[in-house]
Motif scaffolding. Structure first.
Motif, PDB file in Angstrom:
ATOM      1  N   THR A 191      49.669   7.128  12.872  1.00  0.00           N
ATOM      2  CA  THR A 191      48.271   6.773  12.649  1.00  0.00           C
ATOM      3  C   THR A 191      47.375   7.735  13.427  1.00  0.00           C
ATOM      4  N   ARG A 235      43.079   6.946   5.484  1.00  0.00           N
ATOM      5  CA  ARG A 235      42.852   5.763   6.320  1.00  0.00           C
ATOM      6  C   ARG A 235      42.055   4.698   5.571  1.00  0.00           C
ATOM      7  N   SER A 239      45.109  -1.466   2.597  1.00  0.00           N
ATOM      8  CA  SER A 239      46.498  -1.622   3.030  1.00  0.00           C
ATOM      9  C   SER A 239      47.173  -0.252   3.176  1.00  0.00           C
ATOM     10  N   ALA A 240      46.643   0.540   4.101  1.00  0.00           N
ATOM     11  CA  ALA A 240      47.177   1.883   4.324  1.00  0.00           C
ATOM     12  C   ALA A 240      48.650   1.848   4.719  1.00  0.00           C
ATOM     13  N   ALA A 241      49.074   0.815   5.430  1.00  0.00           N
ATOM     14  CA  ALA A 241      50.479   0.716   5.826  1.00  0.00           C
ATOM     15  C   ALA A 241      51.376   0.575   4.604  1.00  0.00           C
ATOM     16  N   ASP A 257      51.568   4.763  16.938  1.00  0.00           N
ATOM     17  CA  ASP A 257      50.227   4.246  16.683  1.00  0.00           C
ATOM     18  C   ASP A 257      49.297   4.552  17.856  1.00  0.00           C
ATOM     19  N   ASP A 262      42.687  -3.827  13.805  1.00  0.00           N
ATOM     20  CA  ASP A 262      43.055  -4.717  12.709  1.00  0.00           C
ATOM     21  C   ASP A 262      44.278  -4.248  11.926  1.00  0.00           C
ATOM     22  N   SER A 263      44.619  -2.970  12.032  1.00  0.00           N
ATOM     23  CA  SER A 263      45.743  -2.451  11.247  1.00  0.00           C
ATOM     24  C   SER A 263      47.105  -2.708  11.886  1.00  0.00           C
ATOM     25  N   GLY A 266      49.977  -4.793  10.025  1.00  0.00           N
ATOM     26  CA  GLY A 266      50.520  -4.121   8.851  1.00  0.00           C
ATOM     27  C   GLY A 266      51.570  -3.100   9.201  1.00  0.00           C
ATOM     28  N   TRP A 267      51.420  -2.444  10.335  1.00  0.00           N
ATOM     29  CA  TRP A 267      52.400  -1.431  10.730  1.00  0.00           C
ATOM     30  C   TRP A 267      53.714  -2.068  11.191  1.00  0.00           C
TER      31      TRP A 267
END
Length: 358
Positions: A191, A235, A239-241, A257, A262-263, A266-267
């Motif tokens: 990321t 980015r 839902s980039a993950a 990371d 907030d992401s 998801g990772w």
């Protein structure tokens, strides 16, 4: 000498460039460096604004945090002493050494400085570590004094500004990959891949033979691919993950990371069973939601990466000298324009590192 003094916590206005600052006197085991270039990092901003304080729970901002406790605004979460000269990424030449420094041949050599300050009696003691520009005066000045053991002669055709892109960002990235034991044939998501640490992670993970899927702003995708990523995801993608997992053809062995926020959740879902998550920053916000079931049901491993072993920096210098990684220089600014440099850093329109030149 000319130097940029941090006189208190707050916005860029707390940095004052003065030309009457005394040249530091090296201690018995120190080297005095004539600084030619010094890179800029999130650490400089975080320290200035007070973001390291536990009272702060939001993303990094350019303004100061009124809620920050003055007792824990330094990198080590102790009280920052003002005035302080920031700047961890020092490149220059040794002009003098203290009487206890056995290697007097350092004088006159072009060098790069390891920014991690360790207990000389027990260098492996993480609790005794500090950071150049936070616990001690750094490189946003014409001269700085550092422990001679932190000085590394460097043989490279790169410019001083290019060399100054490496210390903090690249050693942090290498430490992250070392902690998770990333190896040939494994996959990793990165990321914040356009930033200093992120762009170093891409290069250093490729150096280890890993498959890299990078996440960066849509305007920087081509540049991230150019530095070696196998695939890149914008980015801004919903839902980039999930998009990164698709680009990888399956879940990842590891996630590196530096964003958080907030992401984060998801990772974790993007990791394969037994996968490793490592972080060395949280520019998107330090407070995250963790479902403990995701952690234990998937046998995940979590790693924080800050205090690296001394040998990692020496390894990094070798990578530089052999051309195994390259500098990503996003721009240079003279010391007198440090306010403009930090404002540009905050806009995040560049890729790689910004460097102050002297």
């Amino acid at each position: 000498m000319r130097a940029a003094l941090l006189v208190g916590s707050g916005g860029p206005e707390m940095l004052e460039v003065r030309d009457n600052v005394p040249v530091p006197v090296p201690g018995p085991s120190d080297a005095l460096i004539r600084v030619s270039a010094c890179g800029m990092n999130n650490t400089d901003i975080n320290t200035r604004v007070g973001w390291y304080s536990r009272a702060v729970d939001s993303a990094t901002s350019e303004g100061g945090y009124v809620e920050a406790s003055v007792d824990e605004t330094a990198w080590s979460r102790t009280s920052l002493q003002f005035p302080r000269i920031q700047g961890a990424d020092v490149v220059g030449r040794v002009v003098a050494v203290g009487p206890d420094v056995a290697d007097t041949s350092l004088v006159g050599k072009r060098i790069i400085v390891d920014p991690c300050l360790r207990d000389p009696d027990d260098p492996s003691d993480r609790s005794g570590a500090g950071y150049l520009g936070s616990e001690a005066d750094g490189g946003f000045a014409e001269f700085t004094a550092v422990p001679a053991v932190n000085v590394h002669p460097v043989n490279s055709e790169l410019s001083d500004a290019e060399l100054a892109t490496f210390p903090c960002s690249s050693v942090t990235a290498e430490h992250m990959l070392s902690r998770i034991g990333l190896r040939n044939g494994q996959s990793i998501a990165v990321t914040g891949a356009s930033g200093g640490v992120g762009s170093a992670l891409v290069q250093l993970a490729k150096r280890r033979g890993a498959r890299v899927v990078a996440v960066a702003g849509s305007s920087k995708i081509a540049q991230v691919l150019n530095i070696g990523a196998d695939a890149a995801v914008a980015r801004e993608t919903p839902s980039a993950a999930d998009a990164a997992v698709s680009a990888n053809g399956g879940r990842f062995d590891a996630v590196a990371d530096v964003v958080g926020g907030d992401s984060f959740a998801g990772w974790l879902d993007a990791l394969t069973r037994g996968g490793r998550y490592v972080t060395a920053g949280a520019i998107g916000g330090p407070i995250v939601q963790l479902d403990l079931r995701t952690l234990y049901l998937n046998d995940l491993e979590f790693y924080g990466a800050t205090i690296y072993e001394p040998g990692i920096f020496a390894d990094l210098v070798g990578y530089i000298e052999r051309g195994e990684i390259r500098p990503i220089l996003g721009g240079t600014y003279p010391l007198e324009e440090i306010h403009a440099a930090q404002e540009a850093f905050g806009r995040k329109e560049h890729i790689g590192n910004l460097v102050i030149t002297l």
